[in-house]
Design a protein around this motif. Structure first.
Motif, PDB file in Angstrom:
ATOM      1  N   LYS A   1     122.603   2.658  70.366  1.00 43.31           N
ATOM      2  CA  LYS A   1     121.853   3.433  69.120  1.00 43.31           C
ATOM      3  C   LYS A   1     121.790   4.966  69.571  1.00 43.31           C
ATOM      4  CE  LYS A   1     118.771  -0.213  67.887  1.00 43.31           C
ATOM      5  NZ  LYS A   1     117.413  -0.581  67.843  1.00 43.31           N
ATOM      6  N   LYS A   2     121.360   5.218  70.843  1.00 40.18           N
ATOM      7  CA  LYS A   2     121.427   6.683  71.302  1.00 40.18           C
ATOM      8  C   LYS A   2     122.872   7.252  71.385  1.00 40.18           C
ATOM      9  CE  LYS A   2     120.280   8.902  75.404  1.00 40.18           C
ATOM     10  NZ  LYS A   2     119.899   9.015  77.077  1.00 40.18           N
ATOM     11  N   THR A   3     123.898   6.687  71.695  1.00 42.24           N
ATOM     12  CA  THR A   3     125.268   7.095  71.914  1.00 42.24           C
ATOM     13  C   THR A   3     125.519   7.482  70.210  1.00 42.24           C
ATOM     14  OG1 THR A   3     126.033   5.973  73.449  1.00 42.24           O
ATOM     15  CG2 THR A   3     127.643   6.558  71.845  1.00 42.24           C
ATOM     16  N   LEU A   4     125.289   6.357  69.168  1.00 42.52           N
ATOM     17  CA  LEU A   4     125.359   6.841  67.822  1.00 42.52           C
ATOM     18  C   LEU A   4     124.871   8.084  67.128  1.00 42.52           C
ATOM     19  CD1 LEU A   4     126.040   3.337  66.136  1.00 42.52           C
ATOM     20  CD2 LEU A   4     127.917   4.990  66.603  1.00 42.52           C
ATOM     21  N   TRP A   5     123.598   8.102  67.421  1.00 42.40           N
ATOM     22  CA  TRP A   5     122.569   9.252  67.082  1.00 42.40           C
ATOM     23  C   TRP A   5     123.152  10.541  67.601  1.00 42.40           C
ATOM     24  CZ3 TRP A   5     120.001   9.434  62.926  1.00 42.40           C
ATOM     25  CH2 TRP A   5     119.214   8.292  62.653  1.00 42.40           C
ATOM     26  N   ILE A   6     123.649  10.607  68.744  1.00 47.71           N
ATOM     27  CA  ILE A   6     124.321  11.847  69.296  1.00 47.71           C
ATOM     28  C   ILE A   6     125.781  12.023  68.612  1.00 47.71           C
ATOM     29  CG2 ILE A   6     125.317  13.112  71.422  1.00 47.71           C
ATOM     30  CD1 ILE A   6     123.241  11.243  73.304  1.00 47.71           C
ATOM     31  N   THR A   7     126.362  11.187  68.507  1.00 51.14           N
ATOM     32  CA  THR A   7     127.615  11.275  67.991  1.00 51.14           C
ATOM     33  C   THR A   7     127.748  11.555  66.612  1.00 51.14           C
ATOM     34  OG1 THR A   7     128.436   9.657  69.461  1.00 51.14           O
ATOM     35  CG2 THR A   7     129.768  10.010  67.464  1.00 51.14           C
ATOM     36  N   LEU A   8     126.408  10.990  65.743  1.00 51.96           N
ATOM     37  CA  LEU A   8     126.397  11.453  64.275  1.00 51.96           C
ATOM     38  C   LEU A   8     126.175  13.024  64.083  1.00 51.96           C
ATOM     39  CD1 LEU A   8     126.536  10.348  61.392  1.00 51.96           C
ATOM     40  CD2 LEU A   8     124.054   9.662  61.825  1.00 51.96           C
ATOM     41  N   GLY A   9     125.098  13.317  64.994  1.00 57.72           N
ATOM     42  CA  GLY A   9     124.899  14.721  64.974  1.00 57.72           C
ATOM     43  C   GLY A   9     125.996  15.957  65.056  1.00 57.72           C
ATOM     44  N   LEU A  10     126.671  15.525  66.099  1.00 56.14           N
ATOM     45  CA  LEU A  10     127.650  16.399  66.328  1.00 56.14           C
ATOM     46  C   LEU A  10     128.823  16.366  65.307  1.00 56.14           C
ATOM     47  CD1 LEU A  10     127.972  15.740  70.362  1.00 56.14           C
ATOM     48  CD2 LEU A  10     127.378  18.055  69.061  1.00 56.14           C
ATOM     49  N   THR A  11     129.236  15.192  64.991  1.00 58.90           N
ATOM     50  CA  THR A  11     130.117  14.960  63.929  1.00 58.90           C
ATOM     51  C   THR A  11     129.820  15.593  62.412  1.00 58.90           C
ATOM     52  OG1 THR A  11     130.797  12.798  64.964  1.00 58.90           O
ATOM     53  CG2 THR A  11     131.525  13.367  62.705  1.00 58.90           C
ATOM     54  N   LEU A  12     128.503  15.306  62.137  1.00 63.44           N
ATOM     55  CA  LEU A  12     128.343  16.103  60.826  1.00 63.44           C
ATOM     56  C   LEU A  12     128.227  17.653  60.892  1.00 63.44           C
ATOM     57  CD1 LEU A  12     127.079  15.888  58.053  1.00 63.44           C
ATOM     58  CD2 LEU A  12     124.637  15.906  59.137  1.00 63.44           C
ATOM     59  N   PHE A  13     127.893  18.168  61.956  1.00 66.92           N
ATOM     60  CA  PHE A  13     127.918  19.529  62.121  1.00 66.92           C
ATOM     61  C   PHE A  13     129.209  20.171  62.148  1.00 66.92           C
ATOM     62  CE2 PHE A  13     128.848  23.247  65.112  1.00 66.92           C
ATOM     63  CZ  PHE A  13     127.979  24.377  64.477  1.00 66.92           C
ATOM     64  N   PHE A  14     130.283  19.459  62.835  1.00 62.08           N
ATOM     65  CA  PHE A  14     131.695  19.972  62.979  1.00 62.08           C
ATOM     66  C   PHE A  14     132.406  19.571  61.715  1.00 62.08           C
ATOM     67  CE2 PHE A  14     136.171  19.787  64.202  1.00 62.08           C
ATOM     68  CZ  PHE A  14     136.201  21.002  64.525  1.00 62.08           C
ATOM     69  N   THR A  15     132.174  18.495  60.942  1.00 64.13           N
ATOM     70  CA  THR A  15     132.860  18.106  59.607  1.00 64.13           C
ATOM     71  C   THR A  15     132.626  19.398  58.682  1.00 64.13           C
ATOM     72  OG1 THR A  15     132.626  15.874  60.038  1.00 64.13           O
ATOM     73  CG2 THR A  15     132.784  16.781  57.849  1.00 64.13           C
ATOM     74  N   ILE A  16     131.372  19.869  58.506  1.00 62.23           N
ATOM     75  CA  ILE A  16     131.179  21.105  57.745  1.00 62.23           C
ATOM     76  C   ILE A  16     131.976  22.087  57.888  1.00 62.23           C
ATOM     77  CG2 ILE A  16     129.236  22.785  56.934  1.00 62.23           C
ATOM     78  CD1 ILE A  16     127.312  20.130  57.356  1.00 62.23           C
ATOM     79  N   VAL A  17     131.963  22.459  59.416  1.00 62.08           N
ATOM     80  CA  VAL A  17     132.652  23.644  60.041  1.00 62.08           C
ATOM     81  C   VAL A  17     134.196  23.495  59.623  1.00 62.08           C
ATOM     82  CG1 VAL A  17     133.454  25.038  62.013  1.00 62.08           C
ATOM     83  CG2 VAL A  17     131.083  24.040  61.834  1.00 62.08           C
ATOM     84  N   GLU A  18     134.971  22.399  59.922  1.00 61.43           N
ATOM     85  CA  GLU A  18     136.218  22.071  59.500  1.00 61.43           C
ATOM     86  C   GLU A  18     136.628  22.301  58.038  1.00 61.43           C
ATOM     87  OE1 GLU A  18     139.184  19.736  62.266  1.00 61.43           O
ATOM     88  OE2 GLU A  18     137.697  18.615  61.251  1.00 61.43           O
ATOM     89  N   ILE A  19     135.788  21.756  57.397  1.00 60.97           N
ATOM     90  CA  ILE A  19     136.034  21.746  56.022  1.00 60.97           C
ATOM     91  C   ILE A  19     136.244  23.047  55.334  1.00 60.97           C
ATOM     92  CG2 ILE A  19     135.185  21.141  53.520  1.00 60.97           C
ATOM     93  CD1 ILE A  19     134.023  18.563  54.702  1.00 60.97           C
ATOM     94  N   ALA A  20     135.395  23.899  55.769  1.00 62.07           N
ATOM     95  CA  ALA A  20     135.292  25.181  55.492  1.00 62.07           C
ATOM     96  C   ALA A  20     136.419  25.941  56.068  1.00 62.07           C
ATOM     97  CB  ALA A  20     133.898  26.081  55.966  1.00 62.07           C
ATOM     98  N   GLY A  21     136.754  25.465  57.485  1.00 63.48           N
ATOM     99  CA  GLY A  21     137.987  26.280  58.009  1.00 63.48           C
ATOM    100  C   GLY A  21     139.309  25.619  57.424  1.00 63.48           C
ATOM    101  N   GLY A  22     139.272  24.514  56.907  1.00 61.46           N
ATOM    102  CA  GLY A  22     140.515  24.012  56.077  1.00 61.46           C
ATOM    103  C   GLY A  22     140.996  24.691  55.000  1.00 61.46           C
ATOM    104  N   LEU A  23     139.768  24.895  54.209  1.00 61.33           N
ATOM    105  CA  LEU A  23     139.791  25.780  52.673  1.00 61.33           C
ATOM    106  C   LEU A  23     140.160  26.861  52.710  1.00 61.33           C
ATOM    107  CD1 LEU A  23     136.587  23.975  51.053  1.00 61.33           C
ATOM    108  CD2 LEU A  23     139.061  23.575  50.331  1.00 61.33           C
ATOM    109  N   LEU A  24     139.507  27.686  53.805  1.00 61.04           N
ATOM    110  CA  LEU A  24     139.987  29.052  54.304  1.00 61.04           C
ATOM    111  C   LEU A  24     141.073  29.495  54.576  1.00 61.04           C
ATOM    112  CD1 LEU A  24     136.524  30.385  55.712  1.00 61.04           C
ATOM    113  CD2 LEU A  24     137.305  30.941  53.293  1.00 61.04           C
TER     114      LEU A  24
ATOM    115  N   ASP B   1     134.216   9.530  59.438  1.00 60.66           N
ATOM    116  CA  ASP B   1     133.547   9.297  60.728  1.00 60.66           C
ATOM    117  C   ASP B   1     132.172   9.393  60.435  1.00 60.66           C
ATOM    118  OD1 ASP B   1     135.908   9.168  61.960  1.00 60.66           O
ATOM    119  OD2 ASP B   1     135.828  11.007  62.955  1.00 60.66           O
ATOM    120  N   VAL B   2     131.557  10.308  59.542  1.00 63.37           N
ATOM    121  CA  VAL B   2     130.208  10.505  59.470  1.00 63.37           C
ATOM    122  C   VAL B   2     129.695   9.259  58.558  1.00 63.37           C
ATOM    123  CG1 VAL B   2     128.349  11.845  57.987  1.00 63.37           C
ATOM    124  CG2 VAL B   2     130.285  13.011  59.369  1.00 63.37           C
ATOM    125  N   LEU B   3     130.506   8.927  57.622  1.00 61.87           N
ATOM    126  CA  LEU B   3     130.174   7.703  56.684  1.00 61.87           C
ATOM    127  C   LEU B   3     130.164   6.474  57.741  1.00 61.87           C
ATOM    128  CD1 LEU B   3     129.804   6.226  54.092  1.00 61.87           C
ATOM    129  CD2 LEU B   3     132.246   6.213  53.644  1.00 61.87           C
TER     130      LEU B   3
END
Length: 318
Positions: free
Chosen positions: A21-44, A60-62
């Motif tokens: 549980k602890k591992t997944l919470w940490i992973t989910l938070g970091l993944t969600l943040f970077f997904t937003i960054v990467e989508i923006a970077g890919g479009l730009l 991965d977020v899903l």
């Protein structure tokens, strides 16, 4: 109604797995943040390799969200309807995660073919910057999940690990693609790397689907050999035949076995059951076994029972 009031299970059909549980919470938070960054970077940057990696990160977020639900459901006790508890939801989630990986891989492959046909300009500097950050994030998450799989057995964590192994390789591929474009000016490296990434993602997804499908179909787990277990049961004093035997996994590291045995009428049946259960537990780690003792003269087994009694009579007279 509490678990004790409803029924007694000598093997708890729950999984706590606090480390997971602890591992997944940490992973989910970091993944969600970077997904937003990467989508923006890919479009730009207009990079398909980067967009394909961001699509993978979005999956991965899903996947991690479903895994979190599965972990919390696994802590709920059995009831009158779900007598095995909610352990199987872990496997359903893993199957969905694997299917998501396969679908994304097919989409990336299709988009890669389209880019080969109609190449588009790319901002390789932005592409390289985002992919470098992605490499660091994915490397950290892969290490975290890898350590977690060694501490607790969970197919959801394994499926998440496959997601991030794919992400890590994707980040390496995007960095390589940006570097090659910079030195050669050949934009076809972008879809080429994307197709390679798709192949890696597809492989990981197919592996998770196979594992979860086997459990959902109640197949014998790979580490067990049914004929060997059957022979070991036959070696128990008083056992004359083993049939109608089933062995399956309710969830990872949670196995159940059922079997019918013909026993010698001069042997105490409780002793036979006790001996079989002890052998299964000590030798195979199977703690949840249901053994039904029978006699071919009393319980009808059709041609099978008749043949058994015939062979038994031949042995007695020989």
């Amino acid at each position: 109604m509490s678990l004790i009031q409803y029924d007694y299970h000598h093997l708890p059909h729950v999984k706590m797995q606090n480390q997971s549980k602890k591992t997944l919470w940490i992973t989910l938070g970091l993944t969600l943040f970077f997904t937003i960054v990467e989508i923006a970077g890919g479009l730009l940057s207009n990079s398909l390799a980067l967009l394909s990696d961001s699509a993978h990160m979005a999956s991965d977020v899903l996947a991690l969200g479903l895994s979190m639900i599965a972990l919390y459901l696994a802590t709920r006790p059995p009831n009158h309807r779900f007598t095995f508890g909610y352990l199987r939801f872990e496997i359903i989630t893993s199957f969905l995660n694997g299917l998501t990986l396969v679908i994304i891989a097919i989409w990336i492959f299709w988009e890669g073919i389209q880019r080969f046909i109609s190449p588009e300009p790319i901002d390789f500097r932005l592409m390289l910057t985002i992919s470098s950050i992605g490499f660091i994030v994915n490397l950290i998450l892969t290490i975290v999940l890898s350590r977690s799989t060694k501490e607790e057995e969970n197919l959801n964590i394994k499926s998440a690990l496959w997601h991030f192994i794919g992400d890590l390789l994707s980040s390496i591929g995007v960095i390589l693609s940006a570097t090659l474009i910079y030195f050669t000016g050949w934009y076809f490296f972008d879809p080429l790397i994307s197709i390679i990434i798709a192949g890696i993602i597809f492989t990981g997804g197919a592996k998770i689907i196979r594992e979860s499908y086997s459990i959902l179909m109640e197949a014998v787990p790979n580490q067990f050999h049914l004929d060997k277990i059957r022979e070991d049961i036959r070696q128990i004093e008083g056992v004359e035949d083993v049939h109608d035997m089933h062995l399956w996994a309710v969830s990872t590291d949670h196995y159940s076995l059922t079997a019918h045995v013909f026993i010698n009428e001069h042997i105490q049946p409780f002793c036979v059951i006790l001996a079989i259960n002890e052998m299964l537990n000590k030798k195979y780690g199977i703690k949840h076994a249901t053994i039904q003792v029978e006699h071919a003269m009393i319980h009808d087994h059709g041609e099978y029972g008749k043949e058994f009694l015939l062979q038994k009579k031949k042995k007695a007279t020989s």
